[in-house]
Design an enzyme around this catalytic site. Structure first.
Site, PDB file in Angstrom:
ATOM      1  N   ASP A  71     -11.251 -52.094   3.107  1.00  0.00           N
ATOM      2  CA  ASP A  71     -10.780 -52.904   4.243  1.00  0.00           C
ATOM      3  C   ASP A  71     -11.564 -52.530   5.491  1.00  0.00           C
ATOM      4  O   ASP A  71     -12.320 -51.564   5.490  1.00  0.00           O
ATOM      5  CB  ASP A  71      -9.288 -52.616   4.476  1.00  0.00           C
ATOM      6  N   ASP A 101     -10.027 -51.609   8.324  1.00  0.00           N
ATOM      7  CA  ASP A 101      -9.009 -50.976   9.175  1.00  0.00           C
ATOM      8  C   ASP A 101      -8.435 -52.051  10.105  1.00  0.00           C
ATOM      9  O   ASP A 101      -8.003 -53.095   9.607  1.00  0.00           O
ATOM     10  CB  ASP A 101      -9.616 -49.771   9.905  1.00  0.00           C
TER      11      ASP A 101
HETATM   12  N1  ADE Z   1      -7.869 -48.282   6.875  1.00  0.00           N
HETATM   13  C1  ADE Z   1      -7.486 -47.174   6.254  1.00  0.00           C
HETATM   14  N2  ADE Z   1      -6.980 -46.131   6.964  1.00  0.00           N
HETATM   15  C2  ADE Z   1      -6.621 -45.000   6.321  1.00  0.00           C
HETATM   16  N3  ADE Z   1      -6.663 -44.834   4.993  1.00  0.00           N
HETATM   17  C3  ADE Z   1      -7.147 -45.845   4.274  1.00  0.00           C
HETATM   18  N4  ADE Z   1      -7.328 -45.965   2.939  1.00  0.00           N
HETATM   19  C4  ADE Z   1      -7.853 -47.177   2.713  1.00  0.00           C
HETATM   20  N5  ADE Z   1      -8.007 -47.864   3.856  1.00  0.00           N
HETATM   21  C5  ADE Z   1      -7.571 -47.048   4.848  1.00  0.00           C
END
Ligand code: ADE
Ligand SMILES: CSC[C@H]1O[C@H](OP(=O)(O)O)[C@H](O)[C@@H]1O
Length: 293
Positions: free
Chosen positions: A215, A217
């Site tokens: 992703d 974030d």
């Molecule tokens: N955006 C994110 N922040 C923290 N841990 C994660 N694991 C996968 N995506 C994450």
């Protein structure tokens, strides 16, 4: 102290979405107990391309352990007790850079630990003090081998470096935090690489990280902010790429070689082990077995 027989040479720590390694032959589960409590679950021992492998699922069966609850000390100790000298820690991460896209693999080379001190971060205590070098948190010998293997596997775009910022969680970051980490030059974000990597260094295990980007974030205003189901969905779609990279690594990495990681304790202990109590020495067991007394 008598040394236990080597049951496995290479350890794989599976993160979110990688709960088993189906490519292992002759797989069997073993319950390992450690002075630092039980590991996340049974350790699966098996073989791939003639290499003896130990697999542990970081969050346990059914993903029941939150990042702060993961018994990293017990997991690392258990791997060491089984004979593991080298390990790959797999994790799902958010991307803090446009060019690190969901589905990509990042073999991170640096780590910033923003965990809050509630996780056990050292094996050393009770009169035994050690300060280990951690300038390069991941093994400089294994990292290029994993990068090359992941590229040969051709399952995903592979980035050969990156800084992983480890937050305590379990909540994801605020937009302000995400922007702050970007301004610091962080590349990927997760909740589990620390203190796992520090404990591996203390245990003399060569560690390399394999991060699968799931992703962006929450720093991209034009995209939906990360959710746990987004991470799980992206992992489900791309986990085969991580598995292919691991299989290729296991099939092609040369047998364990002498390495600075194995000797990291050599200039780290400030306390004389000869003066330490039998209790703590027994507890430290395989962590200090090479140290002359
Ligand atoms: N955006 C994110 N922040 C923290 N841990 C994660 N694991 C996968 N995506 C994450
Ligand atoms: C499932 S969303 C957040 C969760 O995913 C990552 O786990 P891991 O590093 O074990 O793959 C992240 O660190 C969080 O624990």
């Amino acid at each position: 102290m008598s040394r236990k027989p080597v049951e496995a040479e290479i350890g794989i720590i599976g993160g979110s979405g990688l709960y088993e390694l189906s490519m292992l032959a002759d797989a069997r589960s073993v319950d390992v107990s450690t002075p630092f409590g039980p590991p996340s679950g049974p350790i699966v021992l098996g073989e791939l391309a003639g290499r003896r492998v130990a697999f542990v699922s970081r969050h346990g069966a059914g993903h029941r352990l939150s990042p702060s609850e993961v018994p990293a000390a017990a997991n690392i100790y258990a791997l060491r007790q089984l004979g593991v000298a080298e390990a790959v820690a797999v994790s799902a991460v958010g991307s803090l850079r446009a060019e690190l896209r969901p589905g990509d693999l990042v073999v991170q080379d640096q780590l910033v630990d923003l965990t809050r001190g509630i996780r056990r971060a050292t094996f050393f205590e009770a009169g035994v003090v050690a300060h280990l070098p951690f300038a390069d948190p991941y093994c400089a010998r294994l990292r290029p081998l994993l990068v090359a293997a992941a590229r040969r596997a051709q399952g995903a775009t592979v980035h050969d470096s990156g800084t992983y910022v480890c937050i305590e969680g379990p909540q994801f970051s605020s937009r302000a935090e995400s922007e702050l980490y970007r301004s610091w030059g962080m590349d990927v974000i997760g909740m589990t690489a620390a203190p796992e990597a520090k404990l591996a260094r203390e245990a003399g295990i060569c560690l390399t990280g394999l991060a699968l980007v799931t992703d962006y974030d929450c720093w991209r205003r034009d995209e939906e902010a990360v959710t746990a189901s987004m991470v799980a969905d992206t992992m489900r779609r791309n986990v085969v790429a991580a598995q292919a990279a691991i299989a290729e690594f296991l099939a092609t990495a040369p047998p364990a070689q002498p390495c600075d990681c194995h000797d990291a304790l050599d200039h780290a202990l400030l306390s004389d082990l000869a003066g330490a109590g039998e209790g703590i020495l027994a507890r430290l067991g395989p962590i200090v077995e090479k140290v002359p007394r």
